[in-house]
Design a protein around this motif. Structure first.
Motif, PDB file in Angstrom:
ATOM      1  N   SER A 310       0.814  -1.225   0.000  1.00 48.30           N
ATOM      2  CA  SER A 310       0.000   0.000   0.000  1.00 48.30           C
ATOM      3  C   SER A 310       0.840   1.265   0.000  1.00 48.30           C
ATOM      4  O   SER A 310       0.405   2.309   0.489  1.00 48.30           O
ATOM      5  CB  SER A 310      -0.961  -0.009   1.208  1.00 48.30           C
ATOM      6  N   HIS A 311       2.052   1.180  -0.551  1.00 49.27           N
ATOM      7  CA  HIS A 311       2.927   2.346  -0.704  1.00 49.27           C
ATOM      8  C   HIS A 311       3.346   2.544  -2.166  1.00 49.27           C
ATOM      9  O   HIS A 311       4.363   3.163  -2.445  1.00 49.27           O
ATOM     10  CB  HIS A 311       4.169   2.204   0.179  1.00 49.27           C
ATOM     11  N   PHE A 312       2.586   1.984  -3.103  1.00 49.06           N
ATOM     12  CA  PHE A 312       2.869   2.109  -4.533  1.00 49.06           C
ATOM     13  C   PHE A 312       4.262   1.573  -4.897  1.00 49.06           C
ATOM     14  O   PHE A 312       4.876   2.033  -5.855  1.00 49.06           O
ATOM     15  CB  PHE A 312       2.749   3.570  -5.005  1.00 49.06           C
ATOM     16  N   ALA A 313       4.747   0.598  -4.125  1.00 51.90           N
ATOM     17  CA  ALA A 313       6.107   0.103  -4.332  1.00 51.90           C
ATOM     18  C   ALA A 313       6.155  -1.240  -5.053  1.00 51.90           C
ATOM     19  O   ALA A 313       7.225  -1.673  -5.453  1.00 51.90           O
ATOM     20  CB  ALA A 313       6.821  -0.016  -2.979  1.00 51.90           C
ATOM     21  N   GLY A 314       5.006  -1.902  -5.220  1.00 60.17           N
ATOM     22  CA  GLY A 314       5.009  -3.198  -5.885  1.00 60.17           C
ATOM     23  C   GLY A 314       5.582  -4.293  -5.005  1.00 60.17           C
ATOM     24  O   GLY A 314       6.513  -4.989  -5.386  1.00 60.17           O
ATOM     25  N   ALA A 315       5.009  -4.473  -3.829  1.00 56.88           N
ATOM     26  CA  ALA A 315       5.559  -5.401  -2.843  1.00 56.88           C
ATOM     27  C   ALA A 315       5.113  -6.845  -3.051  1.00 56.88           C
ATOM     28  O   ALA A 315       5.548  -7.726  -2.311  1.00 56.88           O
ATOM     29  CB  ALA A 315       5.179  -4.957  -1.432  1.00 56.88           C
ATOM     30  N   ARG A 317       4.466 -10.264  -5.646  1.00 54.91           N
ATOM     31  CA  ARG A 317       4.936 -10.933  -6.857  1.00 54.91           C
ATOM     32  C   ARG A 317       3.742 -11.286  -7.738  1.00 54.91           C
ATOM     33  O   ARG A 317       3.217 -12.392  -7.712  1.00 54.91           O
ATOM     34  CB  ARG A 317       5.715 -12.186  -6.470  1.00 54.91           C
ATOM     35  N   CYS A 318       3.321 -10.322  -8.531  1.00 54.54           N
ATOM     36  CA  CYS A 318       2.174 -10.519  -9.403  1.00 54.54           C
ATOM     37  C   CYS A 318       2.210  -9.458 -10.491  1.00 54.54           C
ATOM     38  O   CYS A 318       3.038  -8.547 -10.466  1.00 54.54           O
ATOM     39  CB  CYS A 318       0.863 -10.437  -8.619  1.00 54.54           C
ATOM     40  N   TRP A 319       1.285  -9.574 -11.447  1.00 59.54           N
ATOM     41  CA  TRP A 319       1.202  -8.579 -12.505  1.00 59.54           C
ATOM     42  C   TRP A 319      -0.263  -8.186 -12.693  1.00 59.54           C
ATOM     43  O   TRP A 319      -1.177  -8.919 -12.314  1.00 59.54           O
ATOM     44  CB  TRP A 319       1.778  -9.119 -13.814  1.00 59.54           C
ATOM     45  N   GLY A 320      -0.465  -7.011 -13.272  1.00 59.93           N
ATOM     46  CA  GLY A 320      -1.823  -6.575 -13.553  1.00 59.93           C
ATOM     47  C   GLY A 320      -1.822  -5.328 -14.417  1.00 59.93           C
ATOM     48  O   GLY A 320      -0.890  -4.519 -14.369  1.00 59.93           O
ATOM     49  N   LEU A 321      -2.863  -5.200 -15.213  1.00 58.19           N
ATOM     50  CA  LEU A 321      -3.007  -4.026 -16.066  1.00 58.19           C
ATOM     51  C   LEU A 321      -3.218  -2.787 -15.213  1.00 58.19           C
ATOM     52  O   LEU A 321      -4.173  -2.714 -14.432  1.00 58.19           O
ATOM     53  CB  LEU A 321      -4.190  -4.221 -17.026  1.00 58.19           C
ATOM     54  N   GLU A 322      -2.318  -1.836 -15.320  1.00 62.21           N
ATOM     55  CA  GLU A 322      -2.384  -0.562 -14.587  1.00 62.21           C
ATOM     56  C   GLU A 322      -2.538  -0.774 -13.078  1.00 62.21           C
ATOM     57  O   GLU A 322      -3.124   0.072 -12.390  1.00 62.21           O
ATOM     58  CB  GLU A 322      -3.515   0.317 -15.125  1.00 62.21           C
ATOM     59  N   ASN A 323      -2.030  -1.868 -12.566  1.00 61.33           N
ATOM     60  CA  ASN A 323      -2.105  -2.157 -11.132  1.00 61.33           C
ATOM     61  C   ASN A 323      -0.833  -1.652 -10.470  1.00 61.33           C
ATOM     62  O   ASN A 323       0.229  -2.274 -10.571  1.00 61.33           O
ATOM     63  CB  ASN A 323      -2.276  -3.662 -10.897  1.00 61.33           C
ATOM     64  N   ARG A 324      -0.920  -0.536  -9.760  1.00 62.11           N
ATOM     65  CA  ARG A 324       0.256   0.111  -9.185  1.00 62.11           C
ATOM     66  C   ARG A 324       0.710  -0.522  -7.863  1.00 62.11           C
ATOM     67  O   ARG A 324       1.693  -0.063  -7.286  1.00 62.11           O
ATOM     68  CB  ARG A 324      -0.005   1.612  -9.008  1.00 62.11           C
ATOM     69  N   GLU A 325       0.009  -1.532  -7.391  1.00 59.02           N
ATOM     70  CA  GLU A 325       0.480  -2.281  -6.225  1.00 59.02           C
ATOM     71  C   GLU A 325       1.094  -3.628  -6.628  1.00 59.02           C
ATOM     72  O   GLU A 325       1.650  -4.315  -5.780  1.00 59.02           O
ATOM     73  CB  GLU A 325      -0.654  -2.497  -5.227  1.00 59.02           C
ATOM     74  N   ALA A 326       0.985  -4.002  -7.891  1.00 59.51           N
ATOM     75  CA  ALA A 326       1.645  -5.207  -8.393  1.00 59.51           C
ATOM     76  C   ALA A 326       3.101  -4.878  -8.713  1.00 59.51           C
ATOM     77  O   ALA A 326       3.413  -3.779  -9.166  1.00 59.51           O
ATOM     78  CB  ALA A 326       0.932  -5.721  -9.643  1.00 59.51           C
ATOM     79  N   ALA A 327       3.985  -5.844  -8.487  1.00 58.67           N
ATOM     80  CA  ALA A 327       5.393  -5.610  -8.803  1.00 58.67           C
ATOM     81  C   ALA A 327       5.593  -5.364 -10.284  1.00 58.67           C
ATOM     82  O   ALA A 327       6.449  -4.572 -10.681  1.00 58.67           O
ATOM     83  CB  ALA A 327       6.236  -6.793  -8.342  1.00 58.67           C
ATOM     84  N   LEU A 328       4.786  -6.034 -11.117  1.00 55.62           N
ATOM     85  CA  LEU A 328       4.888  -5.895 -12.572  1.00 55.62           C
ATOM     86  C   LEU A 328       3.585  -5.295 -13.084  1.00 55.62           C
ATOM     87  O   LEU A 328       2.546  -5.960 -13.118  1.00 55.62           O
ATOM     88  CB  LEU A 328       5.149  -7.260 -13.211  1.00 55.62           C
ATOM     89  N   ARG A 329       3.658  -4.025 -13.442  1.00 56.33           N
ATOM     90  CA  ARG A 329       2.484  -3.297 -13.929  1.00 56.33           C
ATOM     91  C   ARG A 329       2.507  -3.283 -15.448  1.00 56.33           C
ATOM     92  O   ARG A 329       3.490  -2.844 -16.059  1.00 56.33           O
ATOM     93  CB  ARG A 329       2.508  -1.870 -13.387  1.00 56.33           C
ATOM     94  N   ASN A 340       4.066  -1.150 -22.556  1.00 58.67           N
ATOM     95  CA  ASN A 340       5.286  -1.635 -21.910  1.00 58.67           C
ATOM     96  C   ASN A 340       4.933  -2.229 -20.558  1.00 58.67           C
ATOM     97  O   ASN A 340       3.789  -2.148 -20.104  1.00 58.67           O
ATOM     98  CB  ASN A 340       6.324  -0.511 -21.769  1.00 58.67           C
ATOM     99  N   ALA A 341       5.919  -2.838 -19.933  1.00 56.67           N
ATOM    100  CA  ALA A 341       5.768  -3.368 -18.583  1.00 56.67           C
ATOM    101  C   ALA A 341       6.684  -2.598 -17.653  1.00 56.67           C
ATOM    102  O   ALA A 341       7.821  -2.263 -18.010  1.00 56.67           O
ATOM    103  CB  ALA A 341       6.097  -4.857 -18.547  1.00 56.67           C
ATOM    104  N   GLU A 342       6.194  -2.325 -16.461  1.00 52.88           N
ATOM    105  CA  GLU A 342       6.932  -1.534 -15.481  1.00 52.88           C
ATOM    106  C   GLU A 342       7.226  -2.380 -14.250  1.00 52.88           C
ATOM    107  O   GLU A 342       6.307  -2.937 -13.633  1.00 52.88           O
ATOM    108  CB  GLU A 342       6.108  -0.307 -15.079  1.00 52.88           C
ATOM    109  N   LEU A 343       8.510  -2.483 -13.895  1.00 52.62           N
ATOM    110  CA  LEU A 343       8.905  -3.128 -12.650  1.00 52.62           C
ATOM    111  C   LEU A 343       8.935  -2.063 -11.564  1.00 52.62           C
ATOM    112  O   LEU A 343       9.862  -1.256 -11.477  1.00 52.62           O
ATOM    113  CB  LEU A 343      10.274  -3.785 -12.802  1.00 52.62           C
ATOM    114  N   LYS A 344       7.917  -2.072 -10.701  1.00 52.96           N
ATOM    115  CA  LYS A 344       7.759  -1.031  -9.698  1.00 52.96           C
ATOM    116  C   LYS A 344       8.584  -1.295  -8.441  1.00 52.96           C
ATOM    117  O   LYS A 344       8.760  -0.395  -7.622  1.00 52.96           O
ATOM    118  CB  LYS A 344       6.278  -0.889  -9.317  1.00 52.96           C
ATOM    119  N   CYS A 345       9.075  -2.492  -8.274  1.00 49.46           N
ATOM    120  CA  CYS A 345       9.773  -2.850  -7.036  1.00 49.46           C
ATOM    121  C   CYS A 345      11.237  -2.435  -7.030  1.00 49.46           C
ATOM    122  O   CYS A 345      11.920  -2.581  -6.015  1.00 49.46           O
ATOM    123  CB  CYS A 345       9.650  -4.347  -6.781  1.00 49.46           C
TER     124      CYS A 345
END
Length: 446
Positions: A310-315, A317-329, A340-345
């Motif tokens: 819950s800190h927008f850090a991608g904590a 191990r999952c992915w999702g479309l425009e999911n800013r809490e998933a490690a792989l957005r 593209n894919a974004e690694l938020k962690c």
């Protein structure tokens, strides 16, 4: 794609570059590389020495392979301590006059042994090698790293506490941000966005995607430039994962897209959200190795003070479309080239060459194995039972890294072991520290 050149060709290119640099008022050139602790190290030469430096390199101590964030040293099987020398060879393709440091130019450097062979611990060479392995499959990668930073006053307090993403914050620092924008643009970079971020004093800039090695180079250049502009405005900069305890942290989000013959494989395909099969396999490979990849992309003890739910850090191990809490957005974009894919962690304590190279190696392994992409996580994983947390501490990430056959093979024994030695030593260095003490110790190191 950035390439290496023979000595005679490097010398000739340096002679040609010297004329233009002289006309630009350049007196000296800074050569930069990033160590395994994620700190940028430099050496510089007067402009008159550029030709010789390009041809033969500049001496560099090999102990930086095992240097920690506090400049103390550890050991690794391949490290030689105070014995020996390496050569820093500037990449003249990226030679750039520094807009906020008048009289200076900058170039990233590759590291070579004394006999002219690539140093097996060179992180930039590693990123290049993995990129070339992908290109041999007829594929290419476009990459970019978002830069987040906290700007502070001379006393070290956030320079603004105006609302997140707020116009008030922008107005308070519009002259400063204009100087950042101008400096980056003058240096030939294409700025896509520049805006206030969430935490107090926090801003973010993103630039156009490039090849993987070039994107890592640009991340270095952007950070140097922001720091230089800030100094000229009497401000301090921190890229550390967390500036103050409990706050949203600074990320170093890595964006990747996979291409074949000019087609973005993240758009217009038969898979979920338009993914082509190769893109699904690539992303599945990244997800499979993600716990181990944190030792490269979130490599500091402080990283795990940021990497919380819950800190927008991608904590998770999952992915999702425009999911800013998933490690792989997954980002669909409004046009084919934007998907593209974004690694938020990942964060800015990472050596960008290691972070990008490791992610590409994982994706390549996914392609080789034909890995299926797991089901999508369509909502905040913190609210779902059974969602898998990523490692919550550096020792947990180290354990995953040590077990990763994919990263061990990709990095090679020397680089793999020196990274492991630095991670273990930093985990031990801060083992008895509180979170607040860790933040204080690294706040101004990055």
């Amino acid at each position: 794609m950035t390439t290496t050149h023979p000595r005679a060709e490097r010398a000739a290119r340096a002679r040609a570059a010297e004329f233009q640099l002289t006309a630009d008022g350049i007196d000296g050139v800074v050569f930069g590389w990033v160590d395994n602790a994620g700190l940028t190290r430099v050496k510089s030469v007067p402009l008159a020495q550029l030709e010789q430096a390009a041809e033969y390199g500049v001496g560099s101590v090999p102990c930086f392979d095992v240097t920690l964030v506090d400049d103390s040293l550890t050991t690794a099987p391949s490290s030689t301590g105070p014995v020996g020398d390496l050569r820093l060879v500037p990449d003249l393709d990226r030679l750039t006059p520094l807009a906020a440091q008048p009289g200076w130019a900058w170039a990233p450097a590759d590291r070579y042994t004394q006999d002219g062979k690539p140093h097996p611990g060179c992180q930039r060479a590693f990123a290049r090698q993995v990129t070339e392995a992908i290109e041999r499959r007829g594929l290419s990668i476009r990459a970019g790293i978002e830069i987040e930073w906290v700007v502070a006053d001379a006393a070290g307090a956030p320079a603004t506490v105006a609302p997140a993403f707020g116009m008030t914050r922008f107005v308070e620092h519009s002259d400063y941000l204009r100087a950042v924008l101008r400096a980056l643009t003058t240096q030939g970079l294409t700025v896509l966005q520049l805006h206030p971020e969430y935490a107090a004093g926090q801003f973010e800039v993103s630039v156009a995607a490039e090849g993987p090695v070039e994107a890592a180079d640009t991340a270095m250049l952007v950070r140097h430039t922001i720091r230089a502009v800030s100094a000229r405005h009497g401000l301090r900069v921190s890229y550390a994962p967390v500036f103050s305890e409990g706050s949203i942290g600074n990320g170093g989000h890595l964006h990747l897209s996979l291409w074949r013959e000019g087609r973005n494989l993240g758009h217009g395909g038969p898979g979920r959200h338009g993914l082509h099969p190769e893109a699904e396999q690539f992303l599945a490979g990244v997800l499979a190795e993600l716990p181990a990849l944190l030792a490269l992309g979130a490599p500091s003890v402080a990283s795990y003070l940021r990497l919380v739910p819950s800190h927008f850090a991608g904590a998770y191990r999952c992915w999702g479309l425009e999911n800013r809490e998933a490690a792989l957005r997954l980002i669909a974009g409004s046009a084919a080239g934007q998907a593209n894919a974004e690694l938020k962690c990942f964060d800015a304590t990472a050596n960008p060459y290691l972070a990008i190279g490791g992610a590409l190696a994982a994706g390549l392994a996914g392609l080789d194995a034909g890995l299926p992409l797991p089901p999508e996580t369509p909502s905040d994983p913190a609210t779902l039972g059974g969602a898998e947390r990523l490692p919550a501490s550096l020792p947990e990430a180290i354990d995953a890294y040590e077990k990763s056959a994919v990263l061990r093979e990709a990095l090679g024994p020397e680089l793999f072991e020196t990274v492991l030695a630095v991670r273990r030593a930093e985990a031990e260095l801060f083992a008895m520290h509180t979170g607040a003490e860790v933040i204080e110790a690294v706040r101004w190191r990055y």
